[in-house]
Design a protein around this motif. Structure first.
Motif, PDB file in Angstrom:
ATOM      1  N   LEU A 184       1.015   9.196   1.855  1.00  0.00           N
ATOM      2  CA  LEU A 184      -0.109   8.904   2.735  1.00  0.00           C
ATOM      3  C   LEU A 184       0.402   8.450   4.093  1.00  0.00           C
ATOM      4  O   LEU A 184       1.322   7.641   4.172  1.00  0.00           O
ATOM      5  CB  LEU A 184      -0.987   7.813   2.121  1.00  0.00           C
ATOM      6  CG  LEU A 184      -1.609   8.200   0.784  1.00  0.00           C
ATOM      7  CD1 LEU A 184      -2.254   6.993   0.135  1.00  0.00           C
ATOM      8  CD2 LEU A 184      -2.604   9.333   0.960  1.00  0.00           C
ATOM      9  N   GLY A 225      -1.017   6.429   6.789  1.00  0.00           N
ATOM     10  CA  GLY A 225      -2.138   5.565   7.115  1.00  0.00           C
ATOM     11  C   GLY A 225      -2.537   5.614   8.572  1.00  0.00           C
ATOM     12  O   GLY A 225      -3.715   5.544   8.906  1.00  0.00           O
ATOM     13  N   GLY A 284      -4.488   8.807   8.851  1.00  0.00           N
ATOM     14  CA  GLY A 284      -5.513   9.051   7.839  1.00  0.00           C
ATOM     15  C   GLY A 284      -5.294  10.380   7.136  1.00  0.00           C
ATOM     16  O   GLY A 284      -6.224  11.143   6.921  1.00  0.00           O
ATOM     17  N   ASN A 295      -6.930  15.563   6.094  1.00  0.00           N
ATOM     18  CA  ASN A 295      -7.132  14.616   7.192  1.00  0.00           C
ATOM     19  C   ASN A 295      -8.435  13.858   6.964  1.00  0.00           C
ATOM     20  O   ASN A 295      -9.210  14.195   6.082  1.00  0.00           O
ATOM     21  CB  ASN A 295      -7.222  15.366   8.532  1.00  0.00           C
ATOM     22  CG  ASN A 295      -5.876  15.831   9.014  1.00  0.00           C
ATOM     23  OD1 ASN A 295      -4.973  15.033   9.166  1.00  0.00           O
ATOM     24  ND2 ASN A 295      -5.745  17.132   9.240  1.00  0.00           N
ATOM     25  N   LEU A 319      -8.942  10.697   6.133  1.00  0.00           N
ATOM     26  CA  LEU A 319      -8.966   9.603   5.170  1.00  0.00           C
ATOM     27  C   LEU A 319      -9.059   8.281   5.943  1.00  0.00           C
ATOM     28  O   LEU A 319      -8.469   8.142   7.011  1.00  0.00           O
ATOM     29  CB  LEU A 319      -7.706   9.630   4.308  1.00  0.00           C
ATOM     30  CG  LEU A 319      -7.495  10.918   3.502  1.00  0.00           C
ATOM     31  CD1 LEU A 319      -6.113  10.924   2.861  1.00  0.00           C
ATOM     32  CD2 LEU A 319      -8.578  11.087   2.462  1.00  0.00           C
ATOM     33  N   ARG A 320      -9.798   7.321   5.410  1.00  0.00           N
ATOM     34  CA  ARG A 320     -10.020   6.057   6.112  1.00  0.00           C
ATOM     35  C   ARG A 320      -9.148   4.964   5.517  1.00  0.00           C
ATOM     36  O   ARG A 320      -9.463   4.393   4.485  1.00  0.00           O
ATOM     37  CB  ARG A 320     -11.497   5.676   6.038  1.00  0.00           C
ATOM     38  CG  ARG A 320     -12.374   6.689   6.786  1.00  0.00           C
ATOM     39  CD  ARG A 320     -13.815   6.389   6.611  1.00  0.00           C
ATOM     40  NE  ARG A 320     -14.184   6.736   5.231  1.00  0.00           N
ATOM     41  CZ  ARG A 320     -15.402   6.620   4.739  1.00  0.00           C
ATOM     42  NH1 ARG A 320     -16.366   6.141   5.463  1.00  0.00           N
ATOM     43  NH2 ARG A 320     -15.655   6.967   3.502  1.00  0.00           N
ATOM     44  N   GLY A 321      -8.015   4.707   6.162  1.00  0.00           N
ATOM     45  CA  GLY A 321      -7.111   3.661   5.700  1.00  0.00           C
ATOM     46  C   GLY A 321      -6.540   3.943   4.319  1.00  0.00           C
ATOM     47  O   GLY A 321      -6.589   3.082   3.449  1.00  0.00           O
ATOM     48  N   PRO A 322      -5.961   5.135   4.099  1.00  0.00           N
ATOM     49  CA  PRO A 322      -5.427   5.451   2.773  1.00  0.00           C
ATOM     50  C   PRO A 322      -4.231   4.558   2.426  1.00  0.00           C
ATOM     51  O   PRO A 322      -3.368   4.346   3.263  1.00  0.00           O
ATOM     52  CB  PRO A 322      -5.005   6.912   2.898  1.00  0.00           C
ATOM     53  CG  PRO A 322      -4.680   7.084   4.343  1.00  0.00           C
ATOM     54  CD  PRO A 322      -5.654   6.194   5.074  1.00  0.00           C
ATOM     55  N   GLU A 350      -9.007   4.555  -0.403  1.00  0.00           N
ATOM     56  CA  GLU A 350      -9.204   4.293   1.021  1.00  0.00           C
ATOM     57  C   GLU A 350      -9.586   2.822   1.174  1.00  0.00           C
ATOM     58  O   GLU A 350     -10.573   2.373   0.608  1.00  0.00           O
ATOM     59  CB  GLU A 350     -10.296   5.193   1.585  1.00  0.00           C
ATOM     60  CG  GLU A 350      -9.927   6.662   1.527  1.00  0.00           C
ATOM     61  CD  GLU A 350     -11.046   7.557   1.995  1.00  0.00           C
ATOM     62  OE1 GLU A 350     -10.899   8.164   3.061  1.00  0.00           O
ATOM     63  OE2 GLU A 350     -12.074   7.632   1.301  1.00  0.00           O
ATOM     64  N   THR A 392      -8.469   0.009   8.642  1.00  0.00           N
ATOM     65  CA  THR A 392      -8.473   0.374  10.055  1.00  0.00           C
ATOM     66  C   THR A 392      -9.829   0.083  10.699  1.00  0.00           C
ATOM     67  O   THR A 392      -9.989   0.233  11.892  1.00  0.00           O
ATOM     68  CB  THR A 392      -8.148   1.867  10.238  1.00  0.00           C
ATOM     69  OG1 THR A 392      -9.108   2.637   9.509  1.00  0.00           O
ATOM     70  CG2 THR A 392      -6.748   2.181   9.746  1.00  0.00           C
ATOM     71  N   ASN A 393     -10.804  -0.361   9.912  1.00  0.00           N
ATOM     72  CA  ASN A 393     -12.132  -0.659  10.412  1.00  0.00           C
ATOM     73  C   ASN A 393     -12.114  -2.000  11.142  1.00  0.00           C
ATOM     74  O   ASN A 393     -11.844  -3.036  10.534  1.00  0.00           O
ATOM     75  CB  ASN A 393     -13.115  -0.693   9.238  1.00  0.00           C
ATOM     76  CG  ASN A 393     -14.541  -0.899   9.683  1.00  0.00           C
ATOM     77  OD1 ASN A 393     -14.810  -1.435  10.745  1.00  0.00           O
ATOM     78  ND2 ASN A 393     -15.465  -0.479   8.839  1.00  0.00           N
TER      79      ASN A 393
END
Length: 162
Positions: free
Chosen positions: A91, A93, A96, A113, A115-118, A132, A136-137
């Motif tokens: 991954l 990160g 993503g 592609n 992916l949210r904070g894998p 996930e 990164t949020n």
């Protein structure tokens, strides 16, 4: 100092005993974040902050460590697993992305592609399952805003080539 410690349970005492220590993994802010085993028993270890990948041959007291030269930098390398084809899945990160890595040549192919904070993955029945984390949020770091709804596991089908 960052290191891998291969620990075994002593059959007489039931306690962990140190079987090997490899201290080559001190690079960047965060050290080893992904680890998996190849079919021949070697360990593959990814360094999160440095985006580097290592092979630990003959894990134990006589371990041999070698860096695998990657074709390009990997931003926040995390979660490693072997695909049925023998390629390494990892991954990225920072992008993503789910990557397929040839551990002999260092060639990297992006499989997925968005992916949210894998952070972690496993392989089962022709698919990679990726957790996930949403780290990164920005809402997760703002105490005045609630974080996004939950964490997710995404199924990514693998083609025959991976």
């Amino acid at each position: 100092e960052m290191c891998i410690r291969d620990r075994r349970i002593d059959g007489r005492t039931g306690q962990f005993m140190l079987a090997a220590e490899v201290a080559r993994f001190r690079d960047g802010t965060l050290g080893p974040a992904g680890i998996t085993q190849t079919a021949n028993g070697d360990l593959l270890v990814g360094l999160f902050s440095a985006g580097r990948l290592f092979r630990v041959a003959n894990p134990g007291p006589r371990a041999r460590v070698a860096e695998i030269a990657l074709a390009r930098p990997v931003v926040r390398l995390d979660g490693l697993a072997m695909a049925p084809s023998g390629r390494l899945l990892g991954l990225e990160g920072g992008a993503g992305a789910l990557l397929s890595i040839d551990i002999e040549t260092g060639e990297i192919e992006t499989i997925a592609n968005g992916l949210r904070g894998p952070v972690n993955l496993t392989v089962r029945d022709g698919a990679a399952y990726v957790s996930e984390s949403m780290i990164t949020n920005p809402a997760l770091f703002n105490v005045n805003r609630p974080p996004a709804d939950g964490f997710f596991i995404r199924r990514v089908p693998l083609s025959f080539q991976e």
